[in-house]
Write an enzyme that holds these catalytic residues in place. Structure first.
Site, PDB file in Angstrom:
ATOM      1  N   CYS A 188       0.856  -1.109   0.383  1.00 52.18           N
ATOM      2  CA  CYS A 188       0.338  -0.126   0.310  1.00 52.18           C
ATOM      3  C   CYS A 188       0.715   1.669   0.049  1.00 52.18           C
ATOM      4  CB  CYS A 188      -1.314   0.413   1.202  1.00 52.18           C
ATOM      5  SG  CYS A 188      -0.091   0.027   2.822  1.00 52.18           S
ATOM      6  N   HIS A 189       2.109   1.410   0.092  1.00 57.82           N
ATOM      7  CA  HIS A 189       3.216   2.136   0.381  1.00 57.82           C
ATOM      8  C   HIS A 189       4.387   2.412  -1.027  1.00 57.82           C
ATOM      9  CE1 HIS A 189       6.264   5.033   2.086  1.00 57.82           C
ATOM     10  NE2 HIS A 189       4.457   5.847   2.213  1.00 57.82           N
ATOM     11  N   PHE A 190       4.222   2.243  -1.822  1.00 58.85           N
ATOM     12  CA  PHE A 190       2.870   2.900  -2.412  1.00 58.85           C
ATOM     13  C   PHE A 190       2.490   1.935  -3.891  1.00 58.85           C
ATOM     14  CE2 PHE A 190       5.349   6.694  -1.421  1.00 58.85           C
ATOM     15  CZ  PHE A 190       4.527   7.580  -0.542  1.00 58.85           C
TER      16      PHE A 190
END
Length: 177
Positions: free
Chosen positions: A75-77
């Site tokens: 999720c990052h990124f």
């Protein structure tokens, strides 16, 4: 603080030991706890002592094995995975709090601040190992137990983050913190 003998202090800790800390089993229910996974930012502590480090007041070295499936990479990124720098900073605070419990401090650990943080690199899912090094500068043992340290984060042999004056306190009551 408690006598070191009652704590059964060791100079290194396994992942299972770190999980026991998160359950309040390592330093007792009144001692500081590490977070549980997924916020636990280390797999082992390979060295701890009260005598060495840059200031001669204590040293901690811990490691995190990097695996592409670590949750933050998803999720990052999206499409550009990188470990958030704040997690490396939090790992250093976690280790200062662990040190305070290791020397017999009681209370719930809370990060209190940092003097300066520098990021000069990144941790990608292709990395193999992160090493955290904490150099204790000072421990205050009064109504508040507080530790101050400098630290660094290394990935695959290269220092990529440095932090000065990491501060962690142990509190008996956090309801008004």
């Amino acid at each position: 603080m408690q006598n070191a003998c009652t704590l059964n202090k060791k100079s290194s800790y396994s992942y299972d030991d770190l999980l026991a800390s998160g359950r309040g089993e390592l330093f007792g229910k009144e001692g500081p706890q590490l977070p549980a996974p997924t916020m636990l930012m280390m797999d082992r502590i390979i060295e701890m002592n009260e005598e060495t480090g840059a200031f001669g007041k204590g040293y901690i070295e811990a490691e995190l094995d990097i695996k592409p499936e670590l949750p933050f990479f998803g999720c990052h990124f999206i499409g550009d995975p990188v470990m958030p720098g704040c997690l490396g900073l939090d790992a250093m605070w976690q280790l200062v709090g662990f040190y305070l419990g290791w020397i017999g401090g009681k209370g719930k650990g809370r990060a209190l601040g940092v003097g300066e943080v520098k990021f000069t690199g990144q941790i990608l899912p292709t990395a193999k190992k992160v090493v955290y090094r904490i150099h204790m500068k000072r421990v205050i043992n009064r109504k508040l137990v507080m530790g101050m340290a400098d630290g660094e984060v290394e990935v695959d042999g290269r220092v990529i983050y440095t932090a000065t004056d990491l501060k962690v306190g142990l509190f008996q009551d956090t309801s008004t913190f």
